[in-house]
Design an enzyme around this catalytic site. Structure first.
Site, mmCIF file in Angstrom:
data_model
loop_
_atom_site.group_PDB
_atom_site.id
_atom_site.type_symbol
_atom_site.label_atom_id
_atom_site.label_comp_id
_atom_site.label_asym_id
_atom_site.label_seq_id
_atom_site.Cartn_x
_atom_site.Cartn_y
_atom_site.Cartn_z
ATOM 1 C CB SER A 107 18.660 0.651 79.755
ATOM 2 O OG SER A 107 19.553 -0.211 80.395
ATOM 3 C CD GLU A 114 21.960 5.030 85.079
ATOM 4 O OE1 GLU A 114 22.115 3.874 85.476
ATOM 5 O OE2 GLU A 114 21.121 5.338 84.212
ATOM 6 C CG ASP A 143 13.209 3.962 82.022
ATOM 7 O OD1 ASP A 143 12.512 4.099 80.999
ATOM 8 O OD2 ASP A 143 13.280 2.912 82.678
ATOM 9 C CG ASP A 256 23.265 -2.422 82.617
ATOM 10 O OD1 ASP A 256 22.224 -2.656 81.980
ATOM 11 O OD2 ASP A 256 23.590 -3.008 83.670
ATOM 12 C CG ASP A 398 20.016 -9.361 85.715
ATOM 13 O OD1 ASP A 398 19.163 -9.483 86.621
ATOM 14 O OD2 ASP A 398 21.186 -9.010 85.947
HETATM 15 O O1 LIG Z 1 13.856 2.190 85.985
HETATM 16 C C1 LIG Z 1 14.966 1.840 85.553
HETATM 17 C C2 LIG Z 1 16.008 1.403 86.387
HETATM 18 C C3 LIG Z 1 17.230 1.034 85.825
HETATM 19 N N1 LIG Z 1 17.450 1.108 84.487
HETATM 20 C C4 LIG Z 1 18.774 0.744 83.912
HETATM 21 O O2 LIG Z 1 19.191 -0.518 84.393
HETATM 22 C C5 LIG Z 1 20.607 -0.619 84.342
HETATM 23 C C6 LIG Z 1 21.158 -1.258 85.614
HETATM 24 O O3 LIG Z 1 21.025 -0.400 86.723
HETATM 25 P P1 LIG Z 1 22.191 -0.198 87.805
HETATM 26 O O4 LIG Z 1 21.765 0.830 88.783
HETATM 27 O O5 LIG Z 1 23.484 0.006 87.099
HETATM 28 O O6 LIG Z 1 22.159 -1.589 88.547
HETATM 29 P P2 LIG Z 1 23.338 -2.654 88.835
HETATM 30 O O7 LIG Z 1 23.039 -3.310 90.115
HETATM 31 O O8 LIG Z 1 24.682 -2.050 88.657
HETATM 32 O O9 LIG Z 1 23.066 -3.669 87.641
HETATM 33 C C7 LIG Z 1 23.035 -5.088 87.741
HETATM 34 O O10 LIG Z 1 21.794 -5.549 88.242
HETATM 35 C C8 LIG Z 1 20.634 -5.169 87.479
HETATM 36 C C9 LIG Z 1 19.435 -5.866 88.094
HETATM 37 O O11 LIG Z 1 19.189 -5.445 89.385
HETATM 38 C C10 LIG Z 1 20.782 -5.585 86.032
HETATM 39 O O12 LIG Z 1 19.724 -5.032 85.289
HETATM 40 C C11 LIG Z 1 22.074 -5.067 85.472
HETATM 41 O O13 LIG Z 1 22.246 -5.463 84.139
HETATM 42 C C12 LIG Z 1 23.226 -5.585 86.325
HETATM 43 O O14 LIG Z 1 24.457 -5.104 85.806
HETATM 44 C C13 LIG Z 1 21.132 0.803 84.114
HETATM 45 O O15 LIG Z 1 21.613 0.923 82.785
HETATM 46 C C14 LIG Z 1 19.897 1.663 84.335
HETATM 47 O O16 LIG Z 1 19.915 2.830 83.565
HETATM 48 C C15 LIG Z 1 16.430 1.536 83.650
HETATM 49 O O17 LIG Z 1 16.605 1.614 82.444
HETATM 50 N N2 LIG Z 1 15.211 1.879 84.201
HETATM 51 MN MN LIG Z 2 25.488 -1.036 86.977
#
Ligand SMILES: O=c1ccn([C@@H]2O[C@H](COP(=O)(O)OP(=O)(O)O[C@H]3O[C@H](CO)[C@@H](O)[C@H](O)[C@H]3O)[C@@H](O)[C@H]2O)c(=O)[nH]1
Ligand SMILES: [Mn+2]
Length: 601
Positions: A107, A114, A143, A256, A398
């Site tokens: 995603s 990103e 997205d 991710d 998650d």
């Molecule tokens: O509207 C959205 C928002 C986020 N994402 C994807 O969600 C993932 C996680 O987003 P990120 O900003 O990297 O958040 P992190 O805090 O680094 O991620 C942690 O926390 C998230 C929950 O808040 C989990 O989904 C992730 O797997 C976990 O690694 C990325 O691949 C984004 O592209 C989408 O696809 N659509």
């Molecule tokens: Mn992340």
């Protein structure tokens, strides 16, 4: 213990040698905590003035919060186990042609935060899996609906024809081609329109050496201002449906866009459990730890989250299994459709996990249906997000989804091989770190105070130890209240210090024991899991910083939302690496990023 298939073990596990010591400590420490709490309760009952009443009450509340936190961590210490897999035995047990098909979900949401290069990296690294290639399909959910990302992926598809044979022929294990493209196009597809593109098709496209390629499919779902799209959870559910229509593999790997594969054998490792007939019927998912590349020596922002991503899941491994960490996780598709013994059929048979796809990916019938299930109103009046697929209602989809699956009776496995299966990126300035943690805090509280609270619902569904384990993270942010309310007054008021025990009193020893006991155990956990003293120290420091900012602000935002005053969105963590910033980070300089109210406390 080991599990045998045709006489060859695919995996074994052994309990941690510290288990007995852990249990004894838990009992002794638990008694000491009870003694302290009853002491506070007695002084509360015997208090003569209003001040002494309030002071005793504060002590009682704060120590009860600490005791609660202590109790919840015990669940991780009761039965930690170490697992080991033997992927080398796999081929002797099952023919490669009988391996289950694998759908990979990646995603991404914003080409500026990103970089499309990361997404491409992630995709290519799994396309190079050492797995029967015609069984692999990679789905990218965008997205952001960005032309930039789509363009990068189209280029990646061409590049893969050269790259994949290169990895195979040179036995490359880390197959992520950093910095291959230089892209400077800048345009946006409209946010509203859905777009599905088959960039590579495994029956048709061949690499330069004539070998088949995996399927590569780009999906940008339809979005509209009038319907909620549930962030990543919504994106994953669209992928679940689109992939069901196109390939319907029984196994799904979620990643991710900031995580890439570091070991082409990882899917084989997962198969060691998936192909075990004793494990399979109840197996919901196999979680790999989140490990990161580029953490500086002393991990100044405690981004490694050792406890969250390594120690705690290991502790749950001996119970019903690890929680879900969002990325690096192999799911069985069936787990998204009701519990192991009560199948919840989707609204159309083509989405069912046991439906056989017998049409070409790009046939008009498949494409039409794929567009239909990716539409923004498709989920109206269905079970998606409520009882089916990835669950809605929390910013930490998650944690919430893994939790709900386990409540339904699915087991999980935490797989922590010596060679890291995946590596991710970490935020390298303080404001990104604190914002990320704030989002997590809000998401966790959303679950903790919902009707699915781990204390009530979780305990009923999975027993007290698993309930406590989930409560540990769910209620984690509330201890910020504790620092705020309780720490400042005793430090500077003589009236308060009067109520603390004197050095000569026996109660003082109890305090010393409770204090040292907790810290020593925490330190041992950390170091025995491969941490260093300085990293532990920074972890403690960040604990306080997060408590006063992320968790506190998260708590306030959560309360505002709870009372209907405001709403909150998914603040993406930026993955853009500025070279100067990276240098300062490597030298260990704290970097605040931009001015933010998070720094006020
Ligand atoms: O509207 C959205 C928002 C986020 N994402 C994807 O969600 C993932 C996680 O987003 P990120 O900003 O990297 O958040 P992190 O805090 O680094 O991620 C942690 O926390 C998230 C929950 O808040 C989990 O989904 C992730 O797997 C976990 O690694 C990325 O691949 C984004 O592209 C989408 O696809 N659509
Ligand atoms: Mn992340």
């Amino acid at each position: 213990m080991s599990s045998n298939t045709h006489g060859l073990p695919l995996h074994t596990h052994k309990p941690s040698r510290r288990t007995t010591a852990n249990r004894i400590f838990a009992v002794v420490y638990g008694c000491a905590t009870l003694a302290l709490i009853s002491h506070h309760a007695l002084s509360l009952l015997n208090s003569t003035t209003l001040t002494s009443f309030f002071i005793s009450l504060t002590f009682l509340i704060s120590d009860s919060i600490l005791a609660f936190m202590f109790a919840t961590t015990q669940s991780f210490h009761m039965r930690p186990i170490y697992r080991k897999e033997f992927p080398e035995n796999l081929k002797r047990v099952v023919e490669e042609s009988d391996f289950p098909a694998l759908d990979v979900f990646i995603s991404t949401a914003d080409p500026y935060k990103e970089p499309p290069m990361n997404v491409v990296n992630t995709a290519l690294s799994v396309m190079a899996y050492d797995y029967p290639i015609q069984k692999v399909s990679v789905y990218i959910s965008d997205d952001g609906g960005s032309a930039l990302t789509l363009f990068a992926l189209m280029e990646a598809a061409k590049f893969a024809r050269h790259w994949l044979p290169f990895c195979r022929n040179n036995n490359k294990v880390d197959c992520s081609p950093e910095a291959y493209f230089a892209i400077d196009r800048d345009s946006h597809l409209s946010d509203q329109v859905e777009n599905i593109k088959v960039l590579l098709e495994s029956n048709k496209d061949k690499d330069i050496t004539g070998n088949l390629m995996p399927n590569l499919i780009y999906v940008s779902r339809e979005k509209s201002k009038t319907s909620t799209h549930h962030f990543k959870a919504g994106a994953l559910n669209v992928l679940l449906r689109v992939s069901a229509i196109m390939t319907n593999a029984p196994i799904i790997l979620t990643l991710d866009c900031d995580m890439h594969s570091n070991d082409p054998q990882t899917a084989h490792r997962a198969l060691c459990y998936i192909l075990d007939p004793e494990v399979r019927p109840k197996l919901g998912y196999i979680q790999f730890p989140q490990l990161f590349r580029g953490i500086n020596k002393n991990d100044i922002y405690a981004c490694e989250h050792k406890r969250l991503f390594q120690i705690d899941p290991m502790g749950m491994n001996g119970l019903s299994g690890s929680n879900h960490l969002g990325t690096g996780c192999f799911f069985t598709r069936r787990a998204f459709f009701g519990g192991p013994s009560n199948f919840l059929p989707p609204e159309i048979p083509q989405l069912s996990p046991n439906n056989l796809v017998d049409k070409h990916i790009w046939s008009s019938e498949v494409m039409e249906l794929a567009y239909c299930v990716a539409a923004c109103n498709y989920e109206n009046n269905t079970n998606w997000g409520l009882k089916m697929g990835v669950r809605y209602g929390s910013l930490v989809e998650d944690y919430f989804t893994g939790y709900r699956l386990q409540c339904e009776g699915w087991k999980s496995i935490f797989c922590h091989p010596d060679r890291a299966a995946f590596y991710g990126d970490i935020p390298i300035n303080l404001v990104e770190v604190l914002n990320q943690n704030k989002r997590w805090a809000i998401g966790l509280l959303e679950v903790a105070f919902s009707k699915f609270s781990p204390i009530t619902f979780g305990t009923r569904a999975m027993g007290p130890l698993m309930g406590l384990a989930y409560a540990h993270s769910g209620f984690w942010p509330i201890w910020s209240i504790l620092i705020l309310v309780c720490l400042p007054p005793p430090a500077n008021s003589p009236q308060w210090s009067h109520y603390l025990p004197k050095v000569s009193e026996p109660w003082f020893l109890l305090y010393v024991y409770l204090f040292l006991g907790a810290y020593i155990q925490d330190f041992l956990d950390f170091v025995l899991a491969g941490g260093t003293f300085y990293r532990w120290w920074n972890d403690q420091r960040m604990w306080i910083i997060r408590g006063l900012s992320s968790y506190l602000f998260g708590l306030i935002e959560f309360l505002l939302k709870y009372s209907g005053i405001s709403t909150h969105g998914f603040n993406l963590t930026s993955k853009v690496l500025d070279e100067d910033q990276r240098k300062r980070y490597e030298q260990g300089t704290m970097e605040f990023g931009v001015p933010s109210p998070l720094f006020v406390p």
